[in-house]
Structure formats: C-alpha cells, structure tokens
Write a protein that holds these residues in place. Structure first.
Motif, PDB file in Angstrom:
ATOM      1  N   TRP A 138       0.827  -1.184   0.000  1.00 11.52           N
ATOM      2  CA  TRP A 138       0.000   0.000   0.000  1.00 11.52           C
ATOM      3  C   TRP A 138       0.874   1.251   0.000  1.00 11.52           C
ATOM      4  CZ3 TRP A 138      -4.499   1.720  -1.203  1.00 11.52           C
ATOM      5  CH2 TRP A 138      -4.955   2.936  -0.713  1.00 11.52           C
ATOM      6  N   ASP A 139       0.588   2.144  -0.934  1.00 15.44           N
ATOM      7  CA  ASP A 139       1.270   3.429  -0.998  1.00 15.44           C
ATOM      8  C   ASP A 139       0.256   4.507  -0.638  1.00 15.44           C
ATOM      9  OD1 ASP A 139       3.248   5.401  -1.566  1.00 15.44           O
ATOM     10  OD2 ASP A 139       2.308   5.696  -3.529  1.00 15.44           O
ATOM     11  N   ALA A 140       0.353   5.012   0.588  1.00 13.45           N
ATOM     12  CA  ALA A 140      -0.618   5.991   1.075  1.00 13.45           C
ATOM     13  C   ALA A 140      -0.590   7.285   0.271  1.00 13.45           C
ATOM     14  CB  ALA A 140      -0.367   6.281   2.553  1.00 13.45           C
ATOM     15  N   SER A 141       0.581   7.678  -0.217  1.00 10.56           N
ATOM     16  CA  SER A 141       0.670   8.947  -0.940  1.00 10.56           C
ATOM     17  C   SER A 141      -0.107   8.924  -2.269  1.00 10.56           C
ATOM     18  CB  SER A 141       2.126   9.341  -1.190  1.00 10.56           C
ATOM     19  OG  SER A 141       2.747   8.423  -2.056  1.00 10.56           O
ATOM     20  N   SER A 142      -0.169   7.753  -2.904  1.00 10.29           N
ATOM     21  CA  SER A 142      -0.914   7.657  -4.161  1.00 10.29           C
ATOM     22  C   SER A 142      -2.292   7.022  -3.963  1.00 10.29           C
ATOM     23  CB  SER A 142      -0.127   6.838  -5.192  1.00 10.29           C
ATOM     24  OG  SER A 142      -0.044   5.485  -4.774  1.00 10.29           O
ATOM     25  N   GLY A 143      -2.507   6.423  -2.798  1.00 14.79           N
ATOM     26  CA  GLY A 143      -3.784   5.780  -2.520  1.00 14.79           C
ATOM     27  C   GLY A 143      -4.030   4.526  -3.331  1.00 14.79           C
ATOM     28  N   GLN A 144      -2.945   3.795  -3.637  1.00 13.31           N
ATOM     29  CA  GLN A 144      -3.119   2.570  -4.420  1.00 13.31           C
ATOM     30  C   GLN A 144      -2.111   1.502  -3.996  1.00 13.31           C
ATOM     31  OE1 GLN A 144      -2.433   3.184  -8.615  1.00 13.31           O
ATOM     32  NE2 GLN A 144      -0.786   4.629  -8.241  1.00 13.31           N
ATOM     33  N   TYR A 145      -2.396   0.284  -4.421  1.00 13.35           N
ATOM     34  CA  TYR A 145      -1.514  -0.838  -4.167  1.00 13.35           C
ATOM     35  C   TYR A 145      -0.530  -1.000  -5.320  1.00 13.35           C
ATOM     36  CZ  TYR A 145      -4.468  -2.393  -0.327  1.00 13.35           C
ATOM     37  OH  TYR A 145      -5.153  -2.469   0.846  1.00 13.35           O
ATOM     38  N   PHE A 146       0.653  -1.438  -4.966  1.00 13.47           N
ATOM     39  CA  PHE A 146       1.658  -1.791  -5.962  1.00 13.47           C
ATOM     40  C   PHE A 146       1.998  -3.267  -5.789  1.00 13.47           C
ATOM     41  CE2 PHE A 146       2.065   2.760  -5.654  1.00 13.47           C
ATOM     42  CZ  PHE A 146       2.158   3.124  -6.985  1.00 13.47           C
ATOM     43  N   TYR A 147       2.433  -3.886  -6.852  1.00 11.08           N
ATOM     44  CA  TYR A 147       2.710  -5.316  -6.875  1.00 11.08           C
ATOM     45  C   TYR A 147       4.138  -5.516  -7.375  1.00 11.08           C
ATOM     46  CZ  TYR A 147      -2.300  -5.169  -6.446  1.00 11.08           C
ATOM     47  OH  TYR A 147      -3.572  -4.888  -6.002  1.00 11.08           O
ATOM     48  N   PRO A 148       5.077  -5.788  -6.461  1.00 12.93           N
ATOM     49  CA  PRO A 148       6.479  -5.934  -6.873  1.00 12.93           C
ATOM     50  C   PRO A 148       6.641  -6.980  -7.979  1.00 12.93           C
ATOM     51  CG  PRO A 148       6.314  -5.811  -4.492  1.00 12.93           C
ATOM     52  CD  PRO A 148       4.907  -5.932  -5.018  1.00 12.93           C
ATOM     53  N   PRO A 149       7.400  -6.643  -9.001  1.00 13.04           N
ATOM     54  CA  PRO A 149       7.512  -7.508 -10.181  1.00 13.04           C
ATOM     55  C   PRO A 149       8.258  -8.819  -9.951  1.00 13.04           C
ATOM     56  CG  PRO A 149       8.945  -5.607 -10.401  1.00 13.04           C
ATOM     57  CD  PRO A 149       8.118  -5.379  -9.176  1.00 13.04           C
ATOM     58  N   PHE A 150       9.034  -8.945  -8.897  1.00 10.38           N
ATOM     59  CA  PHE A 150       9.801 -10.182  -8.706  1.00 10.38           C
ATOM     60  C   PHE A 150       8.926 -11.398  -8.509  1.00 10.38           C
ATOM     61  CE2 PHE A 150       9.628  -8.263  -4.421  1.00 10.38           C
ATOM     62  CZ  PHE A 150       8.986  -9.289  -3.725  1.00 10.38           C
ATOM     63  N   GLN A 151       7.657 -11.211  -8.152  1.00 10.69           N
ATOM     64  CA  GLN A 151       6.765 -12.338  -7.886  1.00 10.69           C
ATOM     65  C   GLN A 151       6.080 -12.885  -9.141  1.00 10.69           C
ATOM     66  OE1 GLN A 151       3.588 -11.060  -5.209  1.00 10.69           O
ATOM     67  NE2 GLN A 151       3.700  -9.016  -6.100  1.00 10.69           N
ATOM     68  N   PHE A 152       6.410 -12.288 -10.268  1.00 11.43           N
ATOM     69  CA  PHE A 152       5.824 -12.710 -11.539  1.00 11.43           C
ATOM     70  C   PHE A 152       6.915 -13.217 -12.474  1.00 11.43           C
ATOM     71  CE2 PHE A 152       3.429  -9.068  -9.852  1.00 11.43           C
ATOM     72  CZ  PHE A 152       2.225  -9.692  -9.600  1.00 11.43           C
ATOM     73  N   PHE A 153       6.574 -14.217 -13.259  1.00  8.43           N
ATOM     74  CA  PHE A 153       7.514 -14.768 -14.233  1.00  8.43           C
ATOM     75  C   PHE A 153       6.725 -15.199 -15.460  1.00  8.43           C
ATOM     76  CE2 PHE A 153      10.192 -18.274 -15.898  1.00  8.43           C
ATOM     77  CZ  PHE A 153      11.338 -17.531 -16.169  1.00  8.43           C
ATOM     78  N   GLU A 154       7.137 -14.708 -16.604  1.00  9.25           N
ATOM     79  CA  GLU A 154       6.498 -15.048 -17.877  1.00  9.25           C
ATOM     80  C   GLU A 154       4.988 -14.825 -17.841  1.00  9.25           C
ATOM     81  OE1 GLU A 154       7.869 -19.027 -18.768  1.00  9.25           O
ATOM     82  OE2 GLU A 154       9.791 -18.262 -19.493  1.00  9.25           O
TER      83      GLU A 154
END
Length: 109
Positions: A25-41
């Motif tokens: 959660w990024d409070a300054s933008s009011g949205q969730y981010f999803y770190p890219p390392f957890q995705f592959f192809e």
C-alpha cells in the motif's frame, strides 16, 4: 499489470485480499503496488502464495514488512535476497520461509 497478467481488476483484488500475491500500500498515491519479482512469464510464481502465508503473522497489513523480508539478503540464500532468486529457485525460497517462520519467535529470547 493487469494486461501483462491477462487478468481483470477483480481477480487482482481477490489475489491481494487472499494474500496470494504481495501487495504494497502506498498511502501517498492511494493505491496498491505489486512488486515484479513475484511474476515470471506473465504469471504469478506459484510458491509466492505459500510464502505469503508464512509471512502473514508478521504483517502489519501494508505489505512493507513483507517487502523488507523479500528484499533483504539472507544467509541461507548465500547472501542473496528471496526476491533475487524466487524466479529460479522458488522451492528453495519457500523452504527458507518455512524454516524461518515456523520457529517460535520467543524461543531465542
């Protein structure tokens, strides 16, 4: 993100709520981010959901504590972070999470 994974917003939200992926959660933008390392192809690495279950008791709900674990060098991973090797050695990262978080945190005090 949604396009890269070929999913809709409701699916991503369901994954976030059920802790199948890491969301931050990024409070300054009011949205969730999803770190890219957890995705592959274009897919979520299957071990991520299991690892997130091990991290859950240590979560404050924002995802930032989990990010710290994912990005910190780990001695059992030869000084690499779980994020660095999850794509190639997901079973090893899961084993480390199980080992680390199945111990009683008070056992060493």
């Amino acid at each position: 993100m949604l396009r890269a994974l070929s999913i809709g917003g409701p699916t991503l939200e369901k994954w976030r709520i059920n802790r199948l992926i890491l969301s931050v959660w990024d409070a300054s933008s009011g949205q969730y981010f999803y770190p890219p390392f957890q995705f592959f192809e274009g897919r979520v690495i299957p071990a991520v959901a299991s690892i997130m279950r091990w991290l859950e008791p240590y979560s404050n709900g924002s995802g930032w504590g989990e990010v710290e674990w994912w990005l910190s060098p780990h001695s059992l991973l030869d000084g690499k972070s779980p994020a660095e090797i999850i794509q190639l050695e997901s079973a090893r990262v899961l084993m480390i999470a199980e080992q680390e978080f199945s111990e009683d945190p008070a056992a060493f005090w």
